[in-house]
Design a protein around this motif. Structure first.
Motif, short mmCIF file in Angstrom:
data_model
loop_
_atom_site.label_atom_id
_atom_site.label_comp_id
_atom_site.label_asym_id
_atom_site.label_seq_id
_atom_site.Cartn_x
_atom_site.Cartn_y
_atom_site.Cartn_z
N LEU A 1 0.77 -1.29 0.03
CA LEU A 1 -0.04 -0.07 0.05
C LEU A 1 0.88 1.31 0.07
O LEU A 1 0.69 2.12 -0.52
CB LEU A 1 -1.01 0.15 1.22
N ALA A 2 2.04 1.26 0.67
CA ALA A 2 2.95 2.44 0.68
C ALA A 2 3.54 2.57 -0.65
O ALA A 2 3.66 3.71 -1.05
CB ALA A 2 3.94 2.10 1.92
N MET A 3 3.75 1.52 -1.22
CA MET A 3 4.56 1.42 -2.49
C MET A 3 3.47 1.93 -3.45
O MET A 3 3.81 2.81 -4.58
CB MET A 3 4.93 0.19 -2.94
N ALA A 4 2.08 1.54 -3.52
CA ALA A 4 1.15 2.21 -4.40
C ALA A 4 1.18 3.59 -4.52
O ALA A 4 0.82 4.23 -5.33
CB ALA A 4 -0.28 1.36 -4.13
N SER A 5 1.05 4.07 -2.94
CA SER A 5 0.92 5.49 -3.01
C SER A 5 2.03 6.28 -3.40
O SER A 5 1.96 7.17 -4.16
CB SER A 5 0.86 5.95 -1.42
N LEU A 6 3.22 5.67 -3.05
CA LEU A 6 4.35 6.39 -3.82
C LEU A 6 4.28 6.45 -5.42
O LEU A 6 4.94 7.40 -5.82
CB LEU A 6 5.67 5.75 -3.29
N ILE A 7 3.79 5.34 -6.02
CA ILE A 7 3.90 5.09 -7.35
C ILE A 7 3.18 6.31 -7.88
O ILE A 7 3.27 7.00 -9.15
CB ILE A 7 3.62 3.67 -7.93
N ARG A 8 1.69 6.32 -7.36
CA ARG A 8 0.98 7.40 -7.88
C ARG A 8 1.29 8.73 -7.44
O ARG A 8 1.18 9.57 -8.52
CB ARG A 8 -0.37 7.18 -6.89
N SER A 9 2.26 8.85 -6.47
CA SER A 9 2.55 10.21 -6.42
C SER A 9 3.59 10.76 -7.57
O SER A 9 4.03 11.72 -8.24
CB SER A 9 3.13 10.70 -4.96
N LEU A 10 4.54 9.67 -7.63
CA LEU A 10 5.63 9.85 -8.68
C LEU A 10 4.93 9.83 -10.27
O LEU A 10 5.58 10.49 -10.96
CB LEU A 10 6.64 8.58 -8.80
N TYR A 11 4.01 9.05 -10.28
CA TYR A 11 3.22 9.29 -11.65
C TYR A 11 2.77 10.77 -11.87
O TYR A 11 2.92 11.27 -12.94
CB TYR A 11 2.23 8.33 -11.72
N ASP A 12 2.18 11.29 -10.87
CA ASP A 12 1.75 12.56 -10.78
C ASP A 12 2.91 13.64 -11.27
O ASP A 12 2.82 14.79 -11.98
CB ASP A 12 0.96 13.09 -9.63
#
Length: 132
Positions: free
Chosen positions: A27-38
């Protein structure tokens, strides 16, 4: 060694806690990926973002494998308990050994993921150092 029905049951709390930790990592990784994507969408020319994305892809694969081996270990524990219940002792020993092997593989993959996560932090730190 005597294998009783409580022996594989001892792994239940360990596997459950490990799976919870893996889920939190995911879940932490998914959040980080979404922020990096943005960040990538707003400025695709950022220097280390592609390297971080590659690292995150590898880490996601490792976490998926960690979770898979954790689930396999859990399933083997349940099957082992069934074999003990049916007095299939030879099968119970083999399946319990397979459960422990799957658990060990899951832990080794977790260690590899930790090494990758520290590499990602080093990339972020080097990026900050370049800003100074």
């Amino acid at each position: 060694m005597e294998l009783s029905i409580t022996t594989p049951a001892l792994l239940f709390p360990a596997i459950s806690l490990l799976m919870l930790a893996y889920t939190n990592r995911f879940l932490a990784m998914a959040s980080l990926i979404r922020s990096l994507y943005d960040k990538y969408q707003t400025d695709p020319n950022q220097k280390h973002i592609i390297e971080q994305i590659r690292n995150l892809r590898d880490r996601i694969r490792l976490i998926r494998s960690m979770q898979a081996f954790g689930v396999v270990s859990f399933i083997f524990c349940v099957v082992c308990m069934f074999c003990i219940f049916k007095n299939w002792n030879a099968a119970a020993y083999i399946i319990f050994a397979l459960s422990i092997i799957a658990f060990i593989i899951s832990l080794i993959l977790s260690l590899l993921e930790i090494f990758l996560s520290t590499r990602a932090l080093e990339v972020a730190l080097s990026d900050m150092e370049e800003l100074k």
